[in-house]
Write an enzyme that holds these catalytic residues in place. Structure first.
Site, PDB file in Angstrom:
ATOM      1  N   TYR A 161       0.845  -1.192   0.000  1.00 24.72           N
ATOM      2  CA  TYR A 161       0.000   0.000   0.000  1.00 24.72           C
ATOM      3  C   TYR A 161       0.881   1.244   0.000  1.00 24.72           C
ATOM      4  CZ  TYR A 161      -4.084   2.849   1.422  1.00 24.72           C
ATOM      5  OH  TYR A 161      -5.098   3.773   1.488  1.00 24.72           O
ATOM      6  N   VAL A 197      18.513  -4.964   9.291  1.00 22.64           N
ATOM      7  CA  VAL A 197      17.776  -3.776   8.862  1.00 22.64           C
ATOM      8  C   VAL A 197      16.562  -3.598   9.755  1.00 22.64           C
ATOM      9  CG1 VAL A 197      16.530  -2.676   6.962  1.00 22.64           C
ATOM     10  CG2 VAL A 197      18.504  -4.120   6.485  1.00 22.64           C
ATOM     11  N   CYS A 202       6.104  -1.552   9.040  1.00 27.17           N
ATOM     12  CA  CYS A 202       6.354  -2.672   8.117  1.00 27.17           C
ATOM     13  C   CYS A 202       5.131  -3.092   7.323  1.00 27.17           C
ATOM     14  CB  CYS A 202       6.918  -3.866   8.881  1.00 27.17           C
ATOM     15  SG  CYS A 202       5.837  -4.521  10.181  1.00 27.17           S
ATOM     16  N   GLY A 203       3.973  -2.464   7.565  1.00 29.46           N
ATOM     17  CA  GLY A 203       2.794  -2.772   6.774  1.00 29.46           C
ATOM     18  C   GLY A 203       2.434  -4.238   6.794  1.00 29.46           C
ATOM     19  N   GLY A 205       4.151  -6.498   5.406  1.00 30.25           N
ATOM     20  CA  GLY A 205       5.370  -7.295   5.318  1.00 30.25           C
ATOM     21  C   GLY A 205       5.976  -7.425   3.941  1.00 30.25           C
ATOM     22  N   THR A 222       5.264  -2.294  13.663  1.00 31.43           N
ATOM     23  CA  THR A 222       4.021  -1.659  13.246  1.00 31.43           C
ATOM     24  C   THR A 222       3.168  -1.454  14.482  1.00 31.43           C
ATOM     25  OG1 THR A 222       2.043  -1.879  11.850  1.00 31.43           O
ATOM     26  CG2 THR A 222       2.923  -3.892  12.795  1.00 31.43           C
ATOM     27  N   ILE A 223       2.182  -0.582  14.393  1.00 32.19           N
ATOM     28  CA  ILE A 223       1.217  -0.444  15.487  1.00 32.19           C
ATOM     29  C   ILE A 223      -0.176  -0.837  15.009  1.00 32.19           C
ATOM     30  CG2 ILE A 223       2.531   1.257  16.803  1.00 32.19           C
ATOM     31  CD1 ILE A 223       0.827   3.455  15.587  1.00 32.19           C
ATOM     32  N   SER A 224      -0.231  -1.560  13.885  1.00 24.91           N
ATOM     33  CA  SER A 224      -1.496  -2.070  13.364  1.00 24.91           C
ATOM     34  C   SER A 224      -1.577  -3.579  13.600  1.00 24.91           C
ATOM     35  CB  SER A 224      -1.630  -1.789  11.867  1.00 24.91           C
ATOM     36  OG  SER A 224      -2.714  -2.513  11.325  1.00 24.91           O
ATOM     37  N   CYS A 389      -5.993  11.743  -4.673  1.00 28.08           N
ATOM     38  CA  CYS A 389      -4.546  11.525  -4.613  1.00 28.08           C
ATOM     39  C   CYS A 389      -3.951  11.425  -6.016  1.00 28.08           C
ATOM     40  CB  CYS A 389      -4.244  10.259  -3.829  1.00 28.08           C
ATOM     41  SG  CYS A 389      -4.697  10.334  -2.082  1.00 28.08           S
TER      42      CYS A 389
END
Length: 407
Positions: A161, A197, A202-203, A205, A222-224, A389
């Site tokens: 994304y 790294v 990290c979305g 992945g 991540t915090i999701s 966008c």
């Protein structure tokens, strides 16, 4: 048969009783300097503004309710989003309509930005959504935890994304273009097998998966919770979880040092008040001489001050707490924290193409998305978001860059 007329607002008002706000709105449209607009009024009349021609950008606006004009004049693009969501306005090509508005921003100031009072109110609302540790979790949850099943319907198979890299080849499949983006980052950092790294944000992945297949060890945060679950499952399924370790963690809690850092379109969610802490984290977590690549959407510096002083459609409806930097502001914020700026690569045209792919998939999967429980208002807002966008990148109002920094 469709009637097409080009009349001044005074003539329209003389033959049709319309609200005062609508007359003001039409008078603004008469000032169009770039492109051509066809407008269908609530009473079925067609009006034309601007100039036509083979090389002109042409757009249509279907106005179903005169009250939409007042909303747009009062709240700018936020008012436009309200009217669009509620079905008061429509367009067969929202991207073209928004591009036309951007090109004519000099004469459409009120329609784009709203009144001073409205801007002040939305600025206050935006300030009440800070990206503190608690606030960040709330803001991220509002967008990324809509459900993995939702995003799976219209993202490519890598569940990426963020902007892809087409390198001039728009026939390239989206998944390949996303892999090219990940490889570009690896090449910019000159990453080698065995190096460690850190990936901040990290979305689902995608980068961790791509890097781990090359023997690069990735620690992603991540915090999701929804994204983390998906990312961990894909890594386990491919036997890469020994090289890529992902966890639920705020970047401000990190310890240790790494050979390199990657952060892909997470910076937009940091918030300007927290930029110093973000770059301080990068400097502290990098070994001496280590490099970072920050991929961030940016806004043209000429528009940054106005953007910072209020809110907009994206921050109100899609990304609460979001804040774009200008390229100059991002580099300056990094340098203030002791990081050296080595290189910037801009590829906004590739983001416009990425968004066109997402939009086409979103439209194609509209019924499937609705079947997940998302109502018509949500579907209309998200289509407008993708078009909004896309228009911004096509017109150069926004860009996306790889910033290479060094400790």
């Amino acid at each position: 048969m469709t009637r097409t007329q080009t009349l001044p607002p005074s003539a329209i008002a003389a033959t049709r009783r319309i609200p005062a706000a609508a007359r003001v709105f039409l008078s603004l449209l008469e000032r169009l300097q770039h492109g051509h607009l066809r407008l269908r009024t609530p009473d079925g009349r067609w009006l034309e503004f601007g100039s036509s021609g083979a090389d002109r950008l042409c757009a249509e606006l279907h106005l179903h309710d005169w009250r939409a004009c007042g909303q747009i004049l009062s709240a700018g693009d936020i008012g436009l989003a309200h009217a669009w969501r509620d079905g008061q306005i429509d367009s067969p090509d929202p991207t073209a309509l928004l591009r036309l508005a951007i090109r004519n921003d000099a004469v459409l100031q009120q329609a784009l930005f709203g009144t001073w009072l409205a801007r002040s109110w939305f600025w206050l609302q935006h300030r009440l959504r800070p990206n503190s540790r608690t606030g960040s979790r709330k803001n991220i949850h509002a967008h990324y935890d809509l459900g993995n099943a939702f995003y799976r319907l219209w993202l490519d198979e890598s569940m990426t994304y963020s902007a892809a890299c087409f390198d001039g080849d728009h026939s390239r499949p989206l998944a390949q273009a996303q892999a090219a983006k990940y490889q570009r980052i690896i090449d910019l950092l000159d990453l080698q097998p065995g190096q460690r790294v850190l990936e901040i944000g990290c979305g689902w992945g995608g980068f961790a998966h791509h890097a781990a297949r090359q023997g690069i060890a990735v620690h992603g945060v991540t915090i999701s919770p929804a994204q983390l679950q998906w990312a961990q499952q894909r890594l386990r399924a491919d036997g890469l979880d020994d090289l890529a370790r992902l966890e639920l963690c705020d970047y401000r809690q990190l310890q240790g040092q790494y050979d390199a850092i990657v952060s892909i379109e997470m910076f937009e969610a940091v918030g300007q008040a927290y930029w110093p802490g973000y770059f301080q984290t990068l400097r502290q977590r990098l070994r001496p001489g280590g490099k970072a690549v920050v991929q961030s959407i940016t806004i043209d510096e000429r528009h940054f001050a106005r953007y910072r002083e209020s809110s907009d459609f994206i921050r109100e409806f899609i990304f609460p707490g979001g804040m774009l930097p200008s390229p100059q502001r991002l580099v300056e914020a990094a340098q203030w924290q002791g990081l050296q700026h080595l290189h910037t690569h801009a590829f906004g045209a590739d983001y416009a193409q990425t968004l066109r792919r997402w939009r086409a998939a979103f439209v194609q999967q509209r019924d499937a998305i609705a079947a997940q429980g998302f109502d018509e208002s949500f579907l209309r807002l998200w289509l407008l978001y993708l078009c909004y966008c896309e228009a911004g990148f096509d017109e150069g109002r926004t860009d996306v860059c790889h910033f290479v920094l060094q400790a």
